[in-house]
Design a protein around this motif. Sequence first.
Motif, PDB file in Angstrom:
ATOM      1  N   UNK A 178       0.860  -1.187   0.000  1.00 18.40           N
ATOM      2  CA  UNK A 178       0.000   0.000   0.000  1.00 18.40           C
ATOM      3  C   UNK A 178       0.891   1.230   0.000  1.00 18.40           C
ATOM      4  N   UNK A 179       0.600   2.139  -0.912  1.00 17.54           N
ATOM      5  CA  UNK A 179       1.270   3.433  -0.958  1.00 17.54           C
ATOM      6  C   UNK A 179       0.225   4.522  -0.732  1.00 17.54           C
ATOM      7  N   UNK A 180       0.338   5.192   0.388  1.00 19.78           N
ATOM      8  CA  UNK A 180      -0.586   6.278   0.704  1.00 19.78           C
ATOM      9  C   UNK A 180      -0.085   7.558   0.041  1.00 19.78           C
ATOM     10  N   UNK A 181      -0.981   8.293  -0.549  1.00 21.18           N
ATOM     11  CA  UNK A 181      -0.569   9.480  -1.287  1.00 21.18           C
ATOM     12  C   UNK A 181      -1.616  10.577  -1.170  1.00 21.18           C
ATOM     13  N   UNK A 182      -1.175  11.793  -1.459  1.00 19.20           N
ATOM     14  CA  UNK A 182      -2.044  12.967  -1.541  1.00 19.20           C
ATOM     15  C   UNK A 182      -2.063  13.411  -2.994  1.00 19.20           C
ATOM     16  N   UNK A 183      -3.245  13.540  -3.550  1.00 18.18           N
ATOM     17  CA  UNK A 183      -3.383  13.930  -4.950  1.00 18.18           C
ATOM     18  C   UNK A 183      -3.726  15.407  -5.061  1.00 18.18           C
ATOM     19  N   UNK A 184      -3.181  16.040  -6.079  1.00 17.56           N
ATOM     20  CA  UNK A 184      -3.425  17.461  -6.304  1.00 17.56           C
ATOM     21  C   UNK A 184      -3.165  17.779  -7.765  1.00 17.56           C
ATOM     22  N   UNK A 185      -3.572  18.962  -8.174  1.00 17.71           N
ATOM     23  CA  UNK A 185      -3.285  19.451  -9.514  1.00 17.71           C
ATOM     24  C   UNK A 185      -2.377  20.674  -9.414  1.00 17.71           C
TER      25      UNK A 185
END
Length: 475
Positions: free
Chosen positions: A105-112
């Motif tokens: 599992x790779x936890x990430x924060x998504x943004x533009x």
Amino acid sequence: MTRIHTVERRIHSDRQAVGRTTCRTSTSTFAAPLSYNGRIGCFCVSSKFNSIPYNRSSSMRLFLTFLVLVFIVVILGAGGNAGYRYLEEKKRPSFRTAKVDMGDIEESVNATGNVKPILTVQVGSFVSGPIVKLEVDFNDRVMTGDLLAQIDTRLFLANVRRDEATLTTREAEVKRTEALLRQAQRDEKRAQLIQEENADFISGAEMDQVIANRASLEAQLEIATASVEQASAALKNSEANLGYCDITATHSGIIIDRKIQPGQTLAAQFQTPELFHIAVDLDREVHVLAAIDESDIGAIEKALAEGRPVQFTVDAHRDDLFDGEIYQIRLNATTTQNVVTYPVVVIAANTEMKLLPGMTASLSFQTNEKRDIKRIPNAALRFFPTNTKWVHKDDRKLLDGSMWDDDEADTQISAKQKHTAAIKRKKRHVWIHEGEFLRAVEVELGISDTKYTELISGDLTEDQELVTGLKAKRK
């Protein structure tokens, strides 16, 4: 008697043709199967010589009819029972399931964000005048000091020549004043020598006049010297303005914008006009500026401290995945409709020049990573039974709200209570299919990604099926 003997003979002949015949005489009855008009019948003869016909075919038909009716009833009963079971089975829900497994599992924060050059230099003009030369165009590569454009120099060249003449005049004035001062100083010395020999030769008034003349010339010399400096400064100003007519590149880079045309007149009295935009080191690396929500900025700060990677894509190159790293978290927060965001700068290589200024990037900031852990599908966490009939009676309290914590919805709770509620939200329930009912299993969760969530604790085993939703029924 003749009639009796005739019947007996017929009975005897029928007994031979058909089989065993039963006869009873005197008070008995003779009974024998007979062929009568093609039908097997029976004549019963009594002592009173009465004969009664008996039809076995009708009885057989009644018996067969009874058997058919019984068979129909049995078939209808069996069909009704099967239909009832079919309807009950059709009403019973069928669930989709997914398994608990081991994985990463790779936890990430998504943004533009938007692609920007590391440095964009805006080249302007300090002086006014018409453009007489334009040496570069869009996308041209330039080096520091390269000529980009030129403004008409005639007025500025004339100013330089004027100031040069003024400087020459001021310098000549200095020389003239120095000569007069030297003469005045010699006159003062002669007067002092004559006065020493004979005080009556030069009066006091004449002596004062000689001294005043020398002092005046010293002051004039200072004025003339200052005028020279003033004229020199004016000349330097005119020369600088003349130099500003040549618009040169202050940095090496690529021309990404040109805002002037040949023959255009610039007016720089009130605001410096922008002529060119130079992107510095655009072919080496770029910045991607992303806006991160305040709720995620803590995870981004941790990722920056741990040096975790950033990956992003752009619509122009859908098949390419670009790598970068967090370069800076800027503190100038922006508030838009009560939403607070912080600018985060990501640096990425751009040697192939695929990343162009202004492109929109979809970024994923890796904030945590775990390998070979027990995980559950996120779809199982989203499932919630909508009908209590599907749920075991011991777990129906989870549906009626009797175990819900109302304090979590209270906006007036203290900071400590909010912290406790946040910890409680890590504990959830998933559903398993056990017999005819659904059973709830409490689990404690860890990090998650878009598909899976880490299982920290809970009575679940690897490959166990978890309910994720209802299957669509075939019509």
